[in-house]
Design an enzyme around this catalytic site. Structure first.
Site, mmCIF file in Angstrom:
data_model
loop_
_atom_site.group_PDB
_atom_site.id
_atom_site.type_symbol
_atom_site.label_atom_id
_atom_site.label_comp_id
_atom_site.label_asym_id
_atom_site.label_seq_id
_atom_site.Cartn_x
_atom_site.Cartn_y
_atom_site.Cartn_z
ATOM 1 C CG PHE A 133 28.665 59.243 8.755
ATOM 2 C CD1 PHE A 133 28.202 59.170 7.022
ATOM 3 C CD2 PHE A 133 28.419 58.699 9.577
ATOM 4 C CE1 PHE A 133 27.091 58.198 7.098
ATOM 5 C CE2 PHE A 133 28.086 56.876 9.237
ATOM 6 C CZ PHE A 133 27.755 56.955 8.102
ATOM 7 C CB CYS A 134 32.155 65.479 7.960
ATOM 8 S SG CYS A 134 31.614 65.969 5.800
ATOM 9 C CB ALA A 135 32.432 62.649 12.486
#
Ligand code: PLP
Length: 483
Positions: free
Chosen positions: A391-393
Site C-alpha cells: 500500500f505504498c507504505a
C-alpha cells in the site's frame, strides 16, 4: 458576476440532490455494476478499496458534465465563457477552503494534481538544507516520506508500536523536544492507509508549536471520513499545512489540494515554473505572482476542481458525523467477524468496540495464502475489490509483518532478478460511506470460505502486472475498455 445569477451555477445548486446515509447509494456512479468472475457468471461488484480510490458521486460528475457547455480558458480570457470558468474555479477554492476551515485571508489553497504533488510541493518550500530538520513517522505513505528524504532535507521518523501500529508518542515527543531550535516541520498522516490508525494530530500540533515548528497533516485518508478543520491560527492545536487528493473524496482523478499559511508561499521559488506563476518577466528578471497563482503553474484543472467542490457538497449534504458513524459501524462489523475466524491475522488496532477511534481501513493476512493469491481469489471468485501488497507504505507494513533486514535483502535480490512472487504484503479492505453491512458480510463469507477451502480457480502469476490471474483467463478486458 455572482454565482447565483449565472445559469450554470444556479443549475448546479438547484439540481444538487439531498443526499443522506439512507439514499447515498443512489448517488454513487457505478455502484450496482456487475463484473465477470470465473465460470462466466456476472456478480455485483463489491468495492472495498476506497482507501485507494473512491467511486465518484454522480452529482459531482453531473456538475462537471454540465460545465463542459460553458468550459473555456481560465485567467485573463476576455470572453464570457472565460470569465465564467475563472469565476467557477475561484468559487471551488472557496468551497474547499470552507470544508477544511481554511481562512483565505490567512491561508492559501493551492490546487494541485493529487496529494503526492501537494506533499512534494510542500517539501520544496519547507526543506531548508541549513541544518533544519523535518520529523515524520514510520507509518507514512511513501508520498509523505520520500519528499522529505531528498532535496538535502534532514528527516527523522518517529517510531510506531510494532504490535498495533499506533504512533509511539513518547518517541515523537522526545524527537520534538531534542530538536527544538532546528526543527522546522512535523509532518504526520491524519489517518494511516494501512491500519486506519489516527495519530493524535492536535496533541502533536501543540507539541510542534511549543517547540517552534510548524505541523503538516497528510489528510488524504482523513478528509472524506472525518470532520477535519485546520483550526484558528492562534489555537496552539491548529494545523499549518494539509494535503489531500480528490479521487479519495468521491471526485475523479486529477486534482488535489495543498493548504497552508499564505506567507510561506509568498517567499521562495515554486516547485514548477512557467505560465501563470508570474507577474512580470524580462530576459533578466522575474516577478513572481502572489499565492496561489505562484504555485499553480500552467493551465489548471478546472473541471477537476469543480468535481471536487461538488463532491464536497454531497459529503456535506450527508453530514460528516453521519459519514463517520456509518463507517464506524461497518468497521465494528468487519473487525468482529474477522476476529472470530481462525486463520485471519489483523494488523493495527483490533478492538471491535472502537474504544479508540480509527478509520475503516483494515489490513490482514490469511493463513495458507499469499496476499496476492487472496486478493486474486476475492476478485475472480466473488467480484470483490480489495488492495494487496504494501500500500505504498513499505517500511510500516514491513515492521507490522515482522520482516527482518536479512529477509528484506533477499526480497530485494529476488526482485532484482525479476521474481515478484515472494514480496511481503497484506490485503486491505476499506469500506466507504456507500458500502453496506450486507457487503461487509459478503466479504466475511468470502474470507471464511477461502480459509476453509482455498481458491477454487487455477491461477498463474501474470509477469506483466505481478498479479495472479485465472488460467485460462476468465474474461478479456478489451471487451470492457471504452477504446
Ligand atoms: C495516506 C496517504 N497519503 C498520500 C497518498 C497519495 O495519494 P495520491 O496517490 O492521490 O497522490 C495516499 C494514497 O493512497 C495515502 O493513502
Amino acid at each position: 458576476m455572482t454565482a447565483d445569477t449565472h445559469d450554470f451555477c444556479r443549475q448546479c445548486q438547484e439540481s444538487a440532490p439531498a443526499v443522506s446515509i439512507e439514499n447515498v447509494r443512489r448517488y454513487v456512479a457505478g455502484v450496482d455494476q456487475t463484473v465477470p468472475i470465473i465460470g462466466g457468471r456476472q456478480v455485483p461488484y463489491v468495492s472495498l478499496d476506497n482507501a485507494a480510490t473512491t467511486p465518484a458521486f454522480q452529482p459531482a460528475i453531473d456538475c462537471m458534465v454540465r460545465f463542459f457547455q460553458w468550459y473555456s480558458s481560465v485567467h485573463r480570457g476576455s470572453g464570457f465563457k472565460s470569465m465564467l470558468s475563472t469565476h467557477v474555479y475561484e468559487r471551488c477554492r472557496e468551497v474547499v477552503a470552507r470544508f477544511v476551515g481554511a481562512d483565505l485571508d490567512y491561508h492559501t489553497l493551492i490546487f494541485v494534481q493529487n496529494a503526492t504533488h501537494a506533499l512534494n510541493k510542500l517539501a520544496t518550500r519547507v526543506c531548508m538544507p541549513k541544518g533544519h530538520l523535518v520529523i515524520a513517522t514510520v507509518m507514512e505513505h511513501h508520498s509523505n516520506m520520500l519528499p522529505w528524504r531528498r532535496l538535502g532535507c534532514s528527516a527523522e521518523f518517529a517510531a510506531v508500536d510494532p504490535l498495533d501500529g499506533t504512533l509511539d508518542m513518547a518517541d515523537m515527543e522526545d524527537r520534538i523536544r531534542r530538536n527544538a531550535g532546528r526543527l522546522c516541520l512535523v509532518t504526520v498522516t491524519g489517518g494511516s492507509n494501512v491500519t486506519g490508525v489516527m495519530p493524535p494530530i492536535r496533541r502533536i500540533a501543540r507539541l510542534a508549536h511549543e517547540h517552534g515548528a510548524l505541523i503538516g497533516v497528510d489528510a488524504t485518508q482523513l478528509v472524506a471520513h472525518r470532520h477535519f478543520l485546520m483550526g484558528a491560527p492562534d489555537d496552539p492545536e491548529h494545523v499549518d499545512f494539509a494535503a489531500f487528493s480528490a479521487h479519495k473524496m468521491y471526485a475523479p482523478f486529477g486534482s488535489g489540494v495543498l493548504v497552508g499559511p499564505r506567507r510561506v508561499f509568498e517567499r521562495g521559488l515554486p516547485d514548477m515554473v512557467g505560465g501563470g506563476t508570474i507577474s512580470a518577466v524580462t530576459m533578466d528578471e522575474v516577478i513572481w505572482a502572489d499565492p496561489p497563482e505562484r504555485d499553480e503553474a500552467g493551465t489548471p484543472n478546472v473541471p477537476g476542481a469543480l468535481a471536487l467542490a461538488a463532491a464536497i457538497q454531497t459529503l456535506q449534504s450527508i453530514g460528516m458525523e453521519e459519514v463517520a458513524e456509518h463507517e464506524r459501524q461497518l468497521t465494528r462489523r468487519a473487525l468482529a467477524g474477522l476476529k472470530a475466524m481462525n486463520g485471519v491475522r489483523l494488523y493495527g488496532p483490533t478492538d471491535a468496540d472502537l474504544g479508540e477511534d480509527r478509520l475503516a481501513v483494515i489490513a490482514m493476512t490469511l493463513a495458507g495464502l499469499t496476499h496476492a493469491q487472496a486478493a486474486a481469489a476475492l476478485a475472480h471468485e466473488w467480484g470483490i475489490g480489495v488492495r494487496n501488497g504494501c500500500f505504498c507504505a513499505q517500511p510500516y507494513v514491513r515492521q507490522l509483518l515482522g520482516v527482518t533486514d536479512d529477509e528484506m535483502r533477499q526480497v530485494m535480490r529476488d526482485l532484482a532478478a525479476g521474481d515478484h512472487a515472494g514480496v511481503p504484503g497484506m490485503i486491505r479492505m476499506s469500506p466507504g460511506v456507500y458500502n453496506t453491512a450486507e457487503e461487509v458480510d459478503y466479504f466475511l463469507d468470502a474470507v471464511r470460505q477461502l480459509l476453509a477451502d482455498g481458491p477454487q480457480g487455477r491461477y498463474v502469476l501474470d509477469a506483466c502486472h505481478m498479479d495472479y490471474v485465472p488460467d485460462p483467463p476468465a474474461f478479456s478486458l478489451d471487451q470492457y475498455a471504452p477504446l
